[in-house]
Motif scaffolding. Sequence first.
Motif, PDB file in Angstrom:
ATOM      1  N   GLY A 187       0.796  -1.213   0.000  1.00  0.00           N
ATOM      2  CA  GLY A 187       0.000   0.000   0.000  1.00  0.00           C
ATOM      3  C   GLY A 187       0.833   1.270   0.000  1.00  0.00           C
ATOM      4  O   GLY A 187       1.996   1.289   0.400  1.00  0.00           O
ATOM      5  N   SER A 188       0.197   2.331  -0.447  1.00  0.00           N
ATOM      6  CA  SER A 188       0.806   3.655  -0.483  1.00  0.00           C
ATOM      7  C   SER A 188      -0.277   4.682  -0.175  1.00  0.00           C
ATOM      8  O   SER A 188      -1.381   4.602  -0.704  1.00  0.00           O
ATOM      9  CB  SER A 188       1.400   3.910  -1.869  1.00  0.00           C
ATOM     10  N   ILE A 189       0.034   5.636   0.696  1.00  0.00           N
ATOM     11  CA  ILE A 189      -0.909   6.688   1.067  1.00  0.00           C
ATOM     12  C   ILE A 189      -0.223   8.035   0.903  1.00  0.00           C
ATOM     13  O   ILE A 189       0.916   8.224   1.340  1.00  0.00           O
ATOM     14  CB  ILE A 189      -1.383   6.535   2.524  1.00  0.00           C
ATOM     15  N   ASP A 190      -0.923   8.966   0.266  1.00  0.00           N
ATOM     16  CA  ASP A 190      -0.469  10.350   0.134  1.00  0.00           C
ATOM     17  C   ASP A 190      -1.550  11.256   0.704  1.00  0.00           C
ATOM     18  O   ASP A 190      -2.738  11.042   0.440  1.00  0.00           O
ATOM     19  CB  ASP A 190      -0.243  10.706  -1.341  1.00  0.00           C
ATOM     20  N   ILE A 201       3.321   7.676   2.700  1.00  0.00           N
ATOM     21  CA  ILE A 201       3.652   6.432   3.384  1.00  0.00           C
ATOM     22  C   ILE A 201       3.705   5.357   2.311  1.00  0.00           C
ATOM     23  O   ILE A 201       2.719   5.144   1.607  1.00  0.00           O
ATOM     24  CB  ILE A 201       2.581   6.078   4.438  1.00  0.00           C
ATOM     25  N   TRP A 202       4.837   4.709   2.152  1.00  0.00           N
ATOM     26  CA  TRP A 202       5.007   3.671   1.143  1.00  0.00           C
ATOM     27  C   TRP A 202       5.417   2.382   1.830  1.00  0.00           C
ATOM     28  O   TRP A 202       6.451   2.337   2.495  1.00  0.00           O
ATOM     29  CB  TRP A 202       6.098   4.027   0.147  1.00  0.00           C
ATOM     30  N   GLU A 203       4.651   1.354   1.645  1.00  0.00           N
ATOM     31  CA  GLU A 203       5.024   0.048   2.180  1.00  0.00           C
ATOM     32  C   GLU A 203       6.090  -0.592   1.310  1.00  0.00           C
ATOM     33  O   GLU A 203       6.116  -0.394   0.100  1.00  0.00           O
ATOM     34  CB  GLU A 203       3.812  -0.886   2.188  1.00  0.00           C
ATOM     35  N   PHE A 204       6.947  -1.383   1.933  1.00  0.00           N
ATOM     36  CA  PHE A 204       7.947  -2.145   1.193  1.00  0.00           C
ATOM     37  C   PHE A 204       8.074  -3.533   1.816  1.00  0.00           C
ATOM     38  O   PHE A 204       7.646  -3.754   2.951  1.00  0.00           O
ATOM     39  CB  PHE A 204       9.306  -1.426   1.161  1.00  0.00           C
ATOM     40  N   ASP A 205       8.629  -4.443   1.058  1.00  0.00           N
ATOM     41  CA  ASP A 205       8.883  -5.789   1.540  1.00  0.00           C
ATOM     42  C   ASP A 205      10.322  -6.145   1.198  1.00  0.00           C
ATOM     43  O   ASP A 205      10.622  -6.650   0.126  1.00  0.00           O
ATOM     44  CB  ASP A 205       7.912  -6.780   0.902  1.00  0.00           C
ATOM     45  N   GLU A 206      11.211  -5.805   2.111  1.00  0.00           N
ATOM     46  CA  GLU A 206      12.641  -6.088   1.960  1.00  0.00           C
ATOM     47  C   GLU A 206      13.082  -6.804   3.226  1.00  0.00           C
ATOM     48  O   GLU A 206      13.305  -6.157   4.244  1.00  0.00           O
ATOM     49  CB  GLU A 206      13.430  -4.798   1.766  1.00  0.00           C
ATOM     50  N   ASN A 207      13.151  -8.112   3.155  1.00  0.00           N
ATOM     51  CA  ASN A 207      13.462  -8.910   4.348  1.00  0.00           C
ATOM     52  C   ASN A 207      12.442  -8.670   5.448  1.00  0.00           C
ATOM     53  O   ASN A 207      12.776  -8.551   6.613  1.00  0.00           O
ATOM     54  CB  ASN A 207      14.883  -8.607   4.855  1.00  0.00           C
ATOM     55  N   GLY A 208      11.204  -8.526   5.088  1.00  0.00           N
ATOM     56  CA  GLY A 208      10.106  -8.264   6.016  1.00  0.00           C
ATOM     57  C   GLY A 208       9.392  -6.982   5.633  1.00  0.00           C
ATOM     58  O   GLY A 208       9.964  -6.109   4.976  1.00  0.00           O
ATOM     59  N   LEU A 209       8.135  -6.894   6.030  1.00  0.00           N
ATOM     60  CA  LEU A 209       7.343  -5.710   5.710  1.00  0.00           C
ATOM     61  C   LEU A 209       7.776  -4.508   6.536  1.00  0.00           C
ATOM     62  O   LEU A 209       8.214  -4.639   7.677  1.00  0.00           O
ATOM     63  CB  LEU A 209       5.857  -5.971   5.961  1.00  0.00           C
ATOM     64  N   GLY A 210       7.607  -3.352   5.948  1.00  0.00           N
ATOM     65  CA  GLY A 210       7.891  -2.090   6.607  1.00  0.00           C
ATOM     66  C   GLY A 210       7.308  -0.976   5.767  1.00  0.00           C
ATOM     67  O   GLY A 210       6.606  -1.223   4.783  1.00  0.00           O
ATOM     68  N   ALA A 211       7.582   0.252   6.150  1.00  0.00           N
ATOM     69  CA  ALA A 211       7.108   1.398   5.383  1.00  0.00           C
ATOM     70  C   ALA A 211       8.109   2.532   5.494  1.00  0.00           C
ATOM     71  O   ALA A 211       8.781   2.693   6.507  1.00  0.00           O
ATOM     72  CB  ALA A 211       5.741   1.856   5.887  1.00  0.00           C
ATOM     73  N   GLU A 212       8.170   3.302   4.418  1.00  0.00           N
ATOM     74  CA  GLU A 212       8.987   4.513   4.381  1.00  0.00           C
ATOM     75  C   GLU A 212       8.025   5.684   4.435  1.00  0.00           C
ATOM     76  O   GLU A 212       6.991   5.680   3.774  1.00  0.00           O
ATOM     77  CB  GLU A 212       9.796   4.548   3.097  1.00  0.00           C
TER      78      GLU A 212
END
Length: 79
Positions: free
Chosen positions: A26-29, A39-50
């Motif tokens: 997901g992404s929220i602006d 808010i940008w979700e990512f999946d790099e060795n587990g979920l997180g968000a930037e």
Amino acid sequence: MRLQKVQDELKEKGWEYRYTEEAGLGSIDFEYRGISYHIWEFDENGLGAESNIRTAGRTEDFTGPDYEEQIVQLVKERQ
């Protein structure tokens, strides 16, 4: 639908936002007092968000199983 807790908090505050989802992430602006936040979700060795929710001019990563709750807390602090 991703980032549901963040979306619920934004709705509760009555703030308009734009949600998109790509590749299951997901992404929220949204804007608050004329400043754009994302808010940008990512999946790099587990979920997180930037996000730049803490400091508008700088992004940081939120990781761990409670990354969404960390972001929700920061949204709640905005008056």
